[in-house]
Design an enzyme around this catalytic site. Structure first.
Site, PDB file in Angstrom:
ATOM      1  N   GLY A 225       6.798   2.186  -5.169  1.00 38.32           N
ATOM      2  CA  GLY A 225       5.629   1.468  -5.648  1.00 38.32           C
ATOM      3  C   GLY A 225       5.845  -0.027  -5.732  1.00 38.32           C
ATOM      4  O   GLY A 225       4.952  -0.823  -5.423  1.00 38.32           O
TER       5      GLY A 225
ATOM      6  N   ARG B 195      18.962   2.148 -11.521  1.00 37.28           N
ATOM      7  CA  ARG B 195      19.899   2.480 -10.453  1.00 37.28           C
ATOM      8  C   ARG B 195      20.057   1.337  -9.451  1.00 37.28           C
ATOM      9  O   ARG B 195      19.295   0.368  -9.451  1.00 37.28           O
ATOM     10  CB  ARG B 195      19.435   3.744  -9.713  1.00 37.28           C
ATOM     11  CG  ARG B 195      18.150   3.554  -8.930  1.00 37.28           C
ATOM     12  CD  ARG B 195      17.696   4.815  -8.250  1.00 37.28           C
ATOM     13  NE  ARG B 195      16.406   4.603  -7.585  1.00 37.28           N
ATOM     14  CZ  ARG B 195      16.118   5.017  -6.366  1.00 37.28           C
ATOM     15  NH1 ARG B 195      17.017   5.684  -5.665  1.00 37.28           N
ATOM     16  NH2 ARG B 195      14.938   4.798  -5.847  1.00 37.28           N
TER      17      ARG B 195
ATOM     18  N   VAL C 276      14.133   0.278   7.001  1.00 34.89           N
ATOM     19  CA  VAL C 276      13.928   0.255   5.555  1.00 34.89           C
ATOM     20  C   VAL C 276      12.622  -0.471   5.231  1.00 34.89           C
ATOM     21  O   VAL C 276      12.382  -1.581   5.706  1.00 34.89           O
ATOM     22  CB  VAL C 276      15.114  -0.435   4.843  1.00 34.89           C
ATOM     23  CG1 VAL C 276      14.859  -0.505   3.338  1.00 34.89           C
ATOM     24  CG2 VAL C 276      16.412   0.305   5.130  1.00 34.89           C
TER      25      VAL C 276
ATOM     26  N   ASP D  90       6.681   1.912   3.030  1.00 34.60           N
ATOM     27  CA  ASP D  90       6.056   1.193   1.919  1.00 34.60           C
ATOM     28  C   ASP D  90       5.115   0.105   2.433  1.00 34.60           C
ATOM     29  O   ASP D  90       4.047  -0.127   1.860  1.00 34.60           O
ATOM     30  CB  ASP D  90       7.130   0.579   1.019  1.00 34.60           C
ATOM     31  CG  ASP D  90       7.986   1.630   0.342  1.00 34.60           C
ATOM     32  OD1 ASP D  90       7.475   2.724   0.058  1.00 34.60           O
ATOM     33  OD2 ASP D  90       9.183   1.360   0.104  1.00 34.60           O
TER      34      ASP D  90
END
Length: 314
Positions: free
Chosen positions: A42, A91, A254, A258
């Site tokens: 998100g 994390r 990567v 998103d």
């Protein structure tokens, strides 16, 4: 004009990206200076929305010293966010590029375990911040300790909001098995689609049939299945669309998913239709793979690639 967009990241990460000449087991590997980014599904969506000239509010669970550092990186990017007190330490993740081969190795830590008290705080905050008629994005991995149907509980706490779900694993399986009432958009990749279908989806028609079947069952109003370098398929009531992926030089995959979600939701929030949104999203995903490490799409690349991603009916 743009409808409100809210993103939720319960398992964010401090993303570190570096490189080594060659990965050799048992050797000390001298890395390049690390590049740091705020990460998590998100949150990355909100970062890409800002890069594309849009606005969003990111709700991000943060904890410990790593959470403090992550908050500083979010502020530095100018993303509007509210922090949720998460359990334990936020994390970290590590992406290492082997320079001799160009291969990427991604190491993802699990994040802290969530209990009932943390979940209750999220429901309360979502009820207060989600706007009826606005878009709410549930994206990325679910934190340890939450049930598989957690996205359904999250959606239920945002009454009147148009919910977009981009998740994986048990949460995705549960969302298909037990549809979330009123879910606006469900996105998945091709491998996940094949696993849910129980057979291979070799052609665009196969994928469109599968996605349309989920729409007919009430799983979501729009179902999107990514077919990797080929492009993206969308099904909604009475229509099936395909947007080809623009051909670009791949540096890093990567953030492509998103960036796709960010562009798709932003386009809908600006009042565009599914075909326009799908084309912009496919262009954004292609733009993201052109950038290094954990970087996301750039607006100028998205606009340049849009004509290659024009959606057509299947």
């Amino acid at each position: 004009m743009q409808a409100p967009i809210l993103t939720l990241t319960l398992n964010p990460a401090l993303d570190m990206a570096t490189g080594v000449p060659q990965i050799i087991p048992g050797h000390k590997l001298r890395c390049t200076d690390p590049h740091l980014d705020p990460g998590g599904g998100g949150l990355n969506v909100s970062r890409a929305i800002k890069a594309l000239g849009g606005d969003s509010l990111a709700l991000v669970a943060l904890g410990g010293l790593t959470g403090d550092r992550l908050a500083g990186l979010i502020r530095a990017e100018g993303v509007t966010f509210l922090s949720i007190l998460g359990p334990g330490e936020t994390r970290q993740s590590l992406t290492v590029t082997e320079e001799s081969s160009g291969k990427q190795f991604r190491f993802m830590l699990p994040g802290p375990v969530w209990g009932a008290a943390e979940r209750a705080r999220v429901f309360t905050l979502l009820a207060a911040t989600a706007r009826p008629g606005g878009y709410s994005v549930i994206s990325g991995s679910q934190p340890p300790g939450v049930p598989a149907d957690f996205p359904a509980h999250l959606a239920a706490s945002m009454e009147g909001s148009l919910v977009v779900l981009d998740t994986s694993g048990a949460a995705l399986t549960e969302a298909v098995r037990t549809p979330i009432p009123g879910l606006e958009v469900l996105r998945m990749d091709g491998e996940e689609g094949e696993e849910l279908a129980g057979h291979s989806l070799e052609t665009l028609t196969d994928t469109a049939d599968f996605a349309a079947g989920l729409v007919a069952r009430g799983v979501a109003k729009r179902v999107i299945v990514a077919r990797g370098a080929e492009g993206n398929v969308l099904a909604e009531a009475g229509r099936r669309l395909f947007s080809p992926a623009p051909k670009v030089r791949v540096k890093s995959t990567v953030g492509a998913g998103d960036s796709f979600v960010a562009a798709f939701v932003l386009s809908l929030a600006r009042g565009q239709d599914s075909a326009q949104a799908l084309a912009m999203a496919s262009a954004a995903a292609a733009a993201a793979v052109m950038t290094d490490a954990t970087m996301l799409c750039r607006a100028e690349d998205v606009m340049r690639l849009m004509h290659e991603a024009a959606a057509r009916d299947i």
